[in-house]
Design an enzyme around this catalytic site. Structure first.
Site, PDB file in Angstrom:
ATOM      1  N   CYS A 186      -2.048   2.855   9.110  1.00 52.58           N
ATOM      2  CA  CYS A 186      -3.093   1.933   8.642  1.00 52.58           C
ATOM      3  C   CYS A 186      -4.253   1.828   9.617  1.00 52.58           C
ATOM      4  O   CYS A 186      -5.355   1.466   9.227  1.00 52.58           O
ATOM      5  CB  CYS A 186      -2.572   0.504   8.524  1.00 52.58           C
ATOM      6  SG  CYS A 186      -1.149   0.264   7.542  1.00 52.58           S
ATOM      7  N   HIS A 223       0.873  -1.181   0.000  1.00 53.58           N
ATOM      8  CA  HIS A 223       0.000   0.000   0.000  1.00 53.58           C
ATOM      9  C   HIS A 223       0.908   1.229   0.000  1.00 53.58           C
ATOM     10  O   HIS A 223       1.965   1.210   0.627  1.00 53.58           O
ATOM     11  CB  HIS A 223      -0.869   0.079   1.267  1.00 53.58           C
ATOM     12  CG  HIS A 223      -2.113  -0.767   1.252  1.00 53.58           C
ATOM     13  ND1 HIS A 223      -2.508  -1.528   2.336  1.00 53.58           N
ATOM     14  CD2 HIS A 223      -3.064  -0.946   0.297  1.00 53.58           C
ATOM     15  CE1 HIS A 223      -3.649  -2.137   2.042  1.00 53.58           C
ATOM     16  NE2 HIS A 223      -4.000  -1.809   0.814  1.00 53.58           N
TER      17      HIS A 223
HETATM   18  N1  ARG Z   1      -3.559  -7.280   6.544  1.00 55.85           N
HETATM   19  C1  ARG Z   1      -3.991  -6.087   5.908  1.00 55.85           C
HETATM   20  C2  ARG Z   1      -3.956  -6.267   4.397  1.00 55.85           C
HETATM   21  O1  ARG Z   1      -3.084  -6.929   3.905  1.00 55.85           O
HETATM   22  C3  ARG Z   1      -3.134  -4.915   6.316  1.00 55.85           C
HETATM   23  C4  ARG Z   1      -3.603  -3.607   5.763  1.00 55.85           C
HETATM   24  C5  ARG Z   1      -2.728  -2.458   6.130  1.00 55.85           C
HETATM   25  N2  ARG Z   1      -3.283  -1.243   5.687  1.00 55.85           N
HETATM   26  C6  ARG Z   1      -2.629  -0.237   5.104  1.00 55.85           C
HETATM   27  N3  ARG Z   1      -3.279   0.850   4.847  1.00 55.85           N
HETATM   28  N4  ARG Z   1      -1.362  -0.354   4.728  1.00 55.85           N
HETATM   29  O2  ARG Z   1      -4.790  -5.777   3.671  1.00 55.85           O
END
Ligand code: ARG
Length: 266
Positions: free
Chosen positions: A260, A164
């Site tokens: 996050c 992300h």
């Molecule tokens: N386990 C989640 C996923 O893989 C973590 C999300 C983390 N969120 C972020 N905005 N980086 O989607």
């Protein structure tokens, strides 16, 4: 006063593996996760002075804690996420429901057009950046740009550990950018360099990028970041920011950290 959407980690665990950080065998210590989350909330409320909006956790949705992926909000408009992986698609209705109940004008993207919210859309008042390829589709950004009347520069995320945009890119309130350059290709780095002058680009070392140094929440001169990033803290201090380290390693097991766990609502 800035407002953030958060969701308590009552059902947070590693139930599936959709990024390189997640291992089902790397079991979450639930009490520790709860402790870390509450400490983060305490720092945000008492030391930074933000207002928190808490949504209700839902059994069976372990990643609902990562509200950065609820969608993106600007003014009274909210665009709920469309997750790439079915495991997280079950969260969509809950996030959308929260936006609806709180009076947002909901704009939905076409089905099959993946977009993972503020996790992949970040920026400065005069221009945003959109991270694509790992989760969000590049095609989402022209639509969002038109909708919000903002320029959005798409940047490709080339390293699956930084899946992300908010794992490797953190715009600061004074116009500086905290980021991990190696998460972008040459073209992406050039696009970033064209918008943000060299003296405002703060590159974090790989060692700390891997501790989620860029997954930080900036509000005014305060920056809340995961503990274990001393060089990043020095960088921030050298620009007049006040870093607040918070241990968040239970959430790193899922590939997430401070940023996050929040969604900026204004
Ligand atoms: N386990 C989640 C996923 O893989 C973590 C999300 C983390 N969120 C972020 N905005 N980086 O989607």
């Amino acid at each position: 006063m800035s407002r953030l959407l958060v969701c308590p980690p009552d059902y947070f665990r590693i139930d599936y593996e959709i990024n390189p950080w997640m291992r089902r065998s790397n079991v979450v210590a639930p009490e520790e996760a709860v402790r870390q989350w509450h400490r983060l909330m305490e720092v945000l409320e008492k030391e930074v002075g933000v207002v928190l909006e808490r949504m209700k956790p839902v059994p069976g949705l372990p990643d609902l804690v990562f509200t950065a992926n609820a969608g993106v909000v600007a003014g009274r408009k909210a665009v709920p996420s469309r997750f790439r992986y079915p495991e997280r698609q079950r969260e969509e209705a809950h996030f959308e429901g929260w936006f609806r109940e709180h009076g947002y004008e909901i704009v939905t993207l076409d089905e099959g057009l993946y977009f993972e919210g503020a996790g992949d859309l970040l920026g400065f008042p005069d221009g945003w950046f959109g991270g694509y390829r790992q989760r969000s589709d590049i095609r989402a950004f022209p639509i969002l740009s038109e909708l919000f009347g903002k320029e959005i520069l798409p940047v490709e995320l080339i390293d699956s550990r930084f899946y992300h945009l908010d794992t490797c890119f953190c715009p600061l309130s004074g116009g500086e950018l905290l980021y991990y350059p190696a998460a972008f290709d040459r073209y992406g780095r050039a696009a970033i360099a064209e918008r943000i002058p060299a003296d405002r680009r703060l590159a974090v070392p790989e060692r700390e990028a891997l501790k989620f140094a860029c997954n930080a929440v900036c509000a005014g001169k305060h920056v809340v970041l995961p503990a274990g990033c001393p060089d990043t803290m020095l960088l921030l201090e050298s620009r007049g920011y006040r870093p607040h380290p918070v241990p968040l390693d239970e959430f790193m097991k899922s590939g997430g950290s401070a940023k996050c766990l929040t969604l900026a609502l204004d």
